[in-house]
Design an enzyme around this catalytic site. Structure first.
Site, PDB file in Angstrom:
ATOM      1  N   GLY A 121     -31.503 -18.874  26.197  1.00 43.35           N
ATOM      2  CA  GLY A 121     -30.279 -19.642  26.411  1.00 43.35           C
ATOM      3  C   GLY A 121     -30.165 -20.879  25.526  1.00 43.35           C
ATOM      4  O   GLY A 121     -29.417 -21.795  25.834  1.00 43.35           O
ATOM      5  N   ALA A 122     -30.892 -20.896  24.406  1.00 40.87           N
ATOM      6  CA  ALA A 122     -30.869 -22.082  23.533  1.00 40.87           C
ATOM      7  C   ALA A 122     -30.018 -21.848  22.295  1.00 40.87           C
ATOM      8  O   ALA A 122     -29.952 -22.688  21.414  1.00 40.87           O
ATOM      9  CB  ALA A 122     -32.286 -22.457  23.122  1.00 40.87           C
ATOM     10  N   SER A 126     -31.485 -14.855  22.353  1.00 45.74           N
ATOM     11  CA  SER A 126     -32.521 -14.065  23.015  1.00 45.74           C
ATOM     12  C   SER A 126     -31.907 -12.837  23.676  1.00 45.74           C
ATOM     13  O   SER A 126     -32.570 -11.807  23.799  1.00 45.74           O
ATOM     14  CB  SER A 126     -33.268 -14.918  24.041  1.00 45.74           C
ATOM     15  OG  SER A 126     -32.420 -15.264  25.116  1.00 45.74           O
ATOM     16  N   GLU A 159     -23.330  -6.285  25.720  1.00 43.94           N
ATOM     17  CA  GLU A 159     -23.139  -7.723  25.989  1.00 43.94           C
ATOM     18  C   GLU A 159     -21.728  -7.965  26.574  1.00 43.94           C
ATOM     19  O   GLU A 159     -21.561  -8.745  27.502  1.00 43.94           O
ATOM     20  CB  GLU A 159     -23.357  -8.508  24.695  1.00 43.94           C
ATOM     21  CG  GLU A 159     -23.277 -10.001  24.849  1.00 43.94           C
ATOM     22  CD  GLU A 159     -24.636 -10.718  24.874  1.00 43.94           C
ATOM     23  OE1 GLU A 159     -25.649 -10.165  24.402  1.00 43.94           O
ATOM     24  OE2 GLU A 159     -24.664 -11.850  25.377  1.00 43.94           O
ATOM     25  N   ASP A 171     -24.831 -11.543  16.323  1.00 44.04           N
ATOM     26  CA  ASP A 171     -26.163 -11.700  16.910  1.00 44.04           C
ATOM     27  C   ASP A 171     -26.948 -10.391  16.905  1.00 44.04           C
ATOM     28  O   ASP A 171     -28.110 -10.340  16.506  1.00 44.04           O
ATOM     29  CB  ASP A 171     -26.048 -12.206  18.353  1.00 44.04           C
ATOM     30  CG  ASP A 171     -25.310 -13.525  18.428  1.00 44.04           C
ATOM     31  OD1 ASP A 171     -25.097 -14.146  17.369  1.00 44.04           O
ATOM     32  OD2 ASP A 171     -24.939 -13.924  19.548  1.00 44.04           O
ATOM     33  N   TYR A 221     -15.406 -20.910  24.532  1.00 41.65           N
ATOM     34  CA  TYR A 221     -15.464 -19.805  23.575  1.00 41.65           C
ATOM     35  C   TYR A 221     -14.226 -18.921  23.715  1.00 41.65           C
ATOM     36  O   TYR A 221     -13.547 -18.613  22.736  1.00 41.65           O
ATOM     37  CB  TYR A 221     -16.737 -18.991  23.842  1.00 41.65           C
ATOM     38  CG  TYR A 221     -16.954 -17.850  22.881  1.00 41.65           C
ATOM     39  CD1 TYR A 221     -17.720 -18.016  21.739  1.00 41.65           C
ATOM     40  CD2 TYR A 221     -16.396 -16.596  23.123  1.00 41.65           C
ATOM     41  CE1 TYR A 221     -17.923 -16.980  20.860  1.00 41.65           C
ATOM     42  CE2 TYR A 221     -16.581 -15.546  22.243  1.00 41.65           C
ATOM     43  CZ  TYR A 221     -17.355 -15.742  21.118  1.00 41.65           C
ATOM     44  OH  TYR A 221     -17.541 -14.702  20.240  1.00 41.65           O
TER      45      TYR A 221
HETATM   46  P1  ADP Z   1     -29.148 -16.760  24.226  1.00 41.72           P
HETATM   47  O1  ADP Z   1     -28.800 -15.363  23.861  1.00 41.72           O
HETATM   48  O2  ADP Z   1     -28.482 -17.768  23.375  1.00 41.72           O
HETATM   49  O3  ADP Z   1     -30.619 -17.009  24.305  1.00 41.72           O
HETATM   50  P2  ADP Z   1     -27.915 -15.971  26.674  1.00 41.72           P
HETATM   51  O4  ADP Z   1     -27.500 -16.725  27.892  1.00 41.72           O
HETATM   52  O5  ADP Z   1     -26.920 -15.129  25.977  1.00 41.72           O
HETATM   53  O6  ADP Z   1     -28.574 -17.031  25.687  1.00 41.72           O
HETATM   54  O7  ADP Z   1     -29.120 -15.012  27.060  1.00 41.72           O
HETATM   55  C1  ADP Z   1     -30.255 -15.499  27.723  1.00 41.72           C
HETATM   56  C2  ADP Z   1     -30.637 -14.540  28.848  1.00 41.72           C
HETATM   57  O8  ADP Z   1     -31.144 -13.312  28.284  1.00 41.72           O
HETATM   58  C3  ADP Z   1     -31.746 -15.071  29.720  1.00 41.72           C
HETATM   59  O9  ADP Z   1     -31.249 -15.908  30.731  1.00 41.72           O
HETATM   60  C4  ADP Z   1     -32.333 -13.769  30.267  1.00 41.72           C
HETATM   61  O10 ADP Z   1     -31.548 -13.295  31.340  1.00 41.72           O
HETATM   62  C5  ADP Z   1     -32.166 -12.791  29.119  1.00 41.72           C
HETATM   63  N1  ADP Z   1     -33.394 -12.652  28.311  1.00 41.72           N
HETATM   64  C6  ADP Z   1     -33.524 -12.889  26.992  1.00 41.72           C
HETATM   65  N2  ADP Z   1     -34.781 -12.647  26.578  1.00 41.72           N
HETATM   66  C7  ADP Z   1     -35.460 -12.232  27.641  1.00 41.72           C
HETATM   67  C8  ADP Z   1     -36.817 -11.829  27.873  1.00 41.72           C
HETATM   68  N3  ADP Z   1     -37.718 -11.811  26.899  1.00 41.72           N
HETATM   69  N4  ADP Z   1     -37.159 -11.454  29.123  1.00 41.72           N
HETATM   70  C9  ADP Z   1     -36.257 -11.460  30.113  1.00 41.72           C
HETATM   71  N5  ADP Z   1     -34.987 -11.849  29.977  1.00 41.72           N
HETATM   72  C10 ADP Z   1     -34.582 -12.232  28.760  1.00 41.72           C
HETATM   73 MG    MG Z   2     -26.867 -14.516  23.987  1.00 35.43          MG
END
Ligand code: ADP
Ligand code: MG
Length: 385
Positions: A121-122, A126, A159, A171, A221
């Site tokens: 979430g940064a 991720s 997504e 992404d 957004y």
């Molecule tokens: P970003 O994509 O910018 O990091 P998002 O809010 O779109 O932020 O996605 C983050 C979410 O993706 C996390 O809160 C979690 O639910 C999920 N996530 C990402 N990587 C992992 C991981 N390695 N294990 C479990 N959940 C993950």
């Molecule tokens: Mg994301």
């Protein structure tokens, strides 16, 4: 990560014969912000961290998924997907499995362990890394044909439909197609892309995390998307070939800008100039013109702050601290804004000074910012032991 996710797999499911570990990296966007859904250009690169998925097919139809990060386990029969909770870590994983099952590409059960070393979430995507790693792990386990571009598009759809986030293609594309040692210039309309070698000489990409939760990000957004569409609808009246802001030349915009409301005008101005900056920046990098590259990064930040209005005090201050440090050639917020990260292009000898500057940020906002210097960047795929 490889060892720990594999060990966790063995501890959870026993015998690890046949298990494969797949990784997909997060990404940082060097320049080209809010251009993707306007059919424009983006210039991301993968980072040195990602999502890791250990997977092994089973002989029955059971699916068993373990998240190490959340210490949770989900089990179900392949054709009876549990209810999806958008935003929960499992929504991304279930979405990928379900979409591939509906295409008849995933046909049996499997065990999975999921982990990762990205900040969640940064703004380093991720979620896209998790989608991509899951999809590639399933491709390895079931051996189906699907191009990386088609996989990226499927991840984007997940997504949208399972996480309720209307993201562009950047992404997932960057995570799946970004190459080690390169940044990726992507045309979001045609999906043609060019790998640009990342030869930065004495310069480094530095990522700083504001540690601000992007509370406003999703509503803003969607609002920005609508504002860009409103701009297109108006400009189309004067030039019928315009279907996205990508098609609006600076001249066309100049000629008709005053007919737009001031807000729509500012939003369009950002996207139109940002597209050009993105092309210019990739050319500058190719020519090893780091000063020019840095100038364009900073110009991008100013435009995102003043015209697109998606920055915040914390991001502005991190950019200010970086630009006030000798040896930093440019800095900007990256990602959707309102929090998340900044990136800077910094001379390697200025990095210690830059790190010391962060105490000012801490004093002002009572937040402890993260900082890391990209030394390598990874590419998605199966990891060999
Ligand atoms: P970003 O994509 O910018 O990091 P998002 O809010 O779109 O932020 O996605 C983050 C979410 O993706 C996390 O809160 C979690 O639910 C999920 N996530 C990402 N990587 C992992 C991981 N390695 N294990 C479990 N959940 C993950
Ligand atoms: Mg994301």
């Amino acid at each position: 990560m490889f060892e720990s996710v594999r060990t966790r797999f063995t501890d959870t499911f026993g015998d690890a014969r046949g298990v494969e570990v797949t990784m997909a990296p997060g990404r940082v966007n060097l320049i080209g912000e809010y251009t993707d859904f306007n059919d424009g250009f983006v210039f991301p690169m993968t980072v040195d961290r990602g999502a890791y998925v250990a997977m092994c097919p089973r002989t029955d139809q059971r699916v068993s998924i373990v998240s190490v990060r959340y210490e949770e386990r989900i089990e179900y029969a392949l054709d009876q997907m549990p209810k999806v909770v958008p935003g929960h870590w499992s929504c991304y994983v279930l979405g990928i499995i379900e979409e591939l099952r509906k295409l008849n590409l995933v046909t049996g059960g499997f065990d999975v362990v999921i982990d990762g070393d990205l900040h969640l979430g940064a703004g380093l995507s991720s979620s896209a890394a998790l989608e991509m790693a899951t999809a590639l792990a399933l491709q390895g386990a079931f051996g189906f044909e699907m191009s990386r571009i088609d996989i990226a598009t499927l991840c984007q759809r997940v997504e949208h439909q399972y996480a309720n986030v209307l993201c562009g293609i950047m992404d997932q594309f960057a995570s799946g197609l970004g190459r080690s040692g390169h940044a990726l210039l992507l045309d979001c309309r045609s999906l043609t892309h060019v790998d640009i070698p990342l030869q930065l000489g004495d310069y480094r990409i530095v990522i700083m995390s504001s540690e601000v939760k992007r509370a406003l990000a999703s509503s803003a957004y969607n609002q920005r998307r609508q504002e860009c569409e409103a701009g297109v609808a108006l400009l189309k009246q004067y030039e019928a070939s315009v279907t996205a802001l990508r098609d609006v030349t600076p001249d066309l915009f100049e000629a008709h800008a005053t007919k737009l409301s001031s807000t729509i005008q500012q939003r369009c101005q950002h996207v139109i100039t940002e597209n050009q900056r993105t092309l210019d920046a990739s050319a500058a990098l190719l020519a090893s013109d780091f000063h020019r590259f840095g100038e364009l990064m900073t110009a991008s930040h100013v435009s995102l702050r003043d015209n697109f209005e998606v920055s915040c005090d914390e991001l502005d201050y991190l950019v200010e601290l970086a630009l006030g440090t000798e040896g930093v050639l440019g800095a900007r917020m990256t990602g959707a804004g309102f929090g998340g990260c900044t990136i800077s292009l910094a001379h390697k000898d200025s990095i210690d000074t830059l790190a010391h500057q962060l105490s000012h940020y801490q004093a002002r906002f009572s937040l402890t910012p993260g900082m890391f210097v990209l030394k390598t960047n990874l590419e998605a795929g199966v990891i060999s032991p």
